[in-house]
Design an enzyme around this catalytic site. Structure first.
Site, PDB file in Angstrom:
ATOM      1  N   GLU A  86     -24.359 -15.478  99.658  1.00 28.09           N
ATOM      2  CA  GLU A  86     -24.729 -16.260  98.483  1.00 28.09           C
ATOM      3  C   GLU A  86     -25.583 -17.451  98.911  1.00 28.09           C
ATOM      4  O   GLU A  86     -25.305 -18.113  99.923  1.00 28.09           O
ATOM      5  CB  GLU A  86     -23.464 -16.766  97.799  1.00 28.09           C
ATOM      6  CG  GLU A  86     -23.691 -17.668  96.601  1.00 28.09           C
ATOM      7  CD  GLU A  86     -22.399 -18.165  95.977  1.00 28.09           C
ATOM      8  OE1 GLU A  86     -22.443 -18.622  94.828  1.00 28.09           O
ATOM      9  OE2 GLU A  86     -21.334 -18.086  96.646  1.00 28.09           O
TER      10      GLU A  86
ATOM     11  N   LYS B  78     -26.116 -14.978  88.707  1.00 29.09           N
ATOM     12  CA  LYS B  78     -24.680 -15.243  88.565  1.00 29.09           C
ATOM     13  C   LYS B  78     -24.366 -15.626  87.120  1.00 29.09           C
ATOM     14  O   LYS B  78     -24.971 -16.537  86.554  1.00 29.09           O
ATOM     15  CB  LYS B  78     -24.290 -16.367  89.522  1.00 29.09           C
ATOM     16  CG  LYS B  78     -22.799 -16.597  89.691  1.00 29.09           C
ATOM     17  CD  LYS B  78     -22.581 -17.628  90.798  1.00 29.09           C
ATOM     18  CE  LYS B  78     -21.134 -17.824  91.143  1.00 29.09           C
ATOM     19  NZ  LYS B  78     -20.941 -18.779  92.273  1.00 29.09           N
TER      20      LYS B  78
ATOM     21  N   CYS C 179     -19.807 -14.213  94.545  1.00 27.12           N
ATOM     22  CA  CYS C 179     -18.667 -15.121  94.723  1.00 27.12           C
ATOM     23  C   CYS C 179     -17.622 -14.908  93.627  1.00 27.12           C
ATOM     24  O   CYS C 179     -17.128 -13.801  93.446  1.00 27.12           O
ATOM     25  CB  CYS C 179     -19.168 -16.560  94.804  1.00 27.12           C
ATOM     26  SG  CYS C 179     -18.058 -17.659  95.751  1.00 27.12           S
TER      27      CYS C 179
END
Length: 317
Positions: free
Chosen positions: A48, A135, A180
């Site tokens: 990430e 995300k 994540c």
């Protein structure tokens, strides 16, 4: 292994060098070449925010009801370290992928007008940039600096890996990315399962031991290979004035992000890792037939689903 449907995969545990785009792209090239030449990798997953950086411990001068001038300057520096899509940085990543023959999945901080997004990009050695995922929900204070993605960037990409001297046949698979703590969103996972993901990429900066449990669970639940790449970073990898956990105990070797990259099979077996306390490249052979062997008794969006009771709706625009 007797199966011919094998993909050689790597996860790369590394950090962003002091928010320097040039140094980070050079590092990506070096580590991708290592994965290719040493481990014969066909796909490499980076962490990430590898391009652009993860601002661990930064506050950006924010308290409820106020933002400081210094915080605005810090955001400006962070904004300037991000990349546009497309951009010369994307072209360089395409070049790295083409020259090494490695399909690259990497976290980037994407700049779109005035907003930053935590994004994963997919780069093919044959077709170049082929997709991105933003995300959906930045976690906690990440929402100060990153916008929210939406359903228009939820690709599950069908990709073919060309024959190699070690593998005589072309292999086709499906690849997705979840960043994540998105991996804790059951409906997002279910959507990816419903699209047939086999290589479930999980770029992260979550270095807690509990993360390993989640990666094993997802592999078992989705009957897919999980490739989780985490950063490993120390204070020396950030600018000298960057925020740290204890300003009275600064030391170049203090760990900021501890790693924990791992590769897990569809039946929950750890194939590589977890790697802790250092940068490095982990690699493993992935027998795609293991996804089918696993779905013999568990297909959570097929024979182990109850569409008469539960319904999944995804607004993919």
């Amino acid at each position: 292994m007797s199966s011919s449907r094998i993909v050689r995969a790597s996860v790369v545990q590394a950090c962003t060098p002091a928010y320097s785009l040039t140094d980070t792209l050079d590092k990506m090239e070096r580590l991708t070449r290592l994965a290719s030449e040493r481990d014969r990798a066909q796909i490499a997953v980076f962490p990430e925010a590898f391009i652009g950086g993860y601002p661990k411990m930064s506050t950006f001068g924010v308290v409820v009801g106020d933002r400081s001038d210094l915080g605005r300057e810090e955001f400006l520096k962070y904004y300037n370290a991000a990349i546009d899509i497309p951009s010369p940085a994307i072209t360089r990543i395409e070049q790295i992928s083409k020259e090494t023959g490695v399909f690259i999945v990497t976290g980037v901080i994407e700049r779109d007008l005035g907003t930053l997004y935590c994004t994963a990009i997919f780069v093919s050695p044959v077709h170049g940039f082929v997709g991105k995922h933003r995300k959906l929900v930045p976690t906690a204070a990440e929402r100060l600096i990153w916008g929210q993605g939406d359903g228009s960037t939820l690709p599950v990409l069908e990709t073919s890996f060309l024959p190699t001297p070690e593998r005589a046949t072309e292999v086709t698979t499906k690849i997705s990315a979840s960043i994540c703590w998105e991996n804790f969103m059951p409906l997002l996972r279910t959507y990816y399962y419903s699209q047939g993901t086999q290589l479930y990429c999980a770029p992260t900066v979550d270095a807690r031991p509990a993360w390993q449990n989640s990666m094993v669970h997802i592999a078992i639940e989705g009957r897919c290979f999980v490739l989780s790449a985490c950063q490993f970073a120390q204070e020396k990898d950030y600018p000298a004035d960057h925020a740290v956990a204890d300003v009275n105990a600064r030391h170049p070797d203090n760990v900021m992000i501890a790693g924990g990259s791992v590769i897990v099979s569809p039946l929950g077996k750890i194939l590589a890792g977890p790697l802790l306390g250092e940068e490095g490249v982990l690699s493993a052979d992935l027998d795609l037939d293991d996804c089918i062997r696993g779905k013999f008794d568990l297909d959570t969006t097929g024979h182990y689903a109850r569409p008469d009771v539960f319904e999944l709706k995804a607004n993919t625009y």
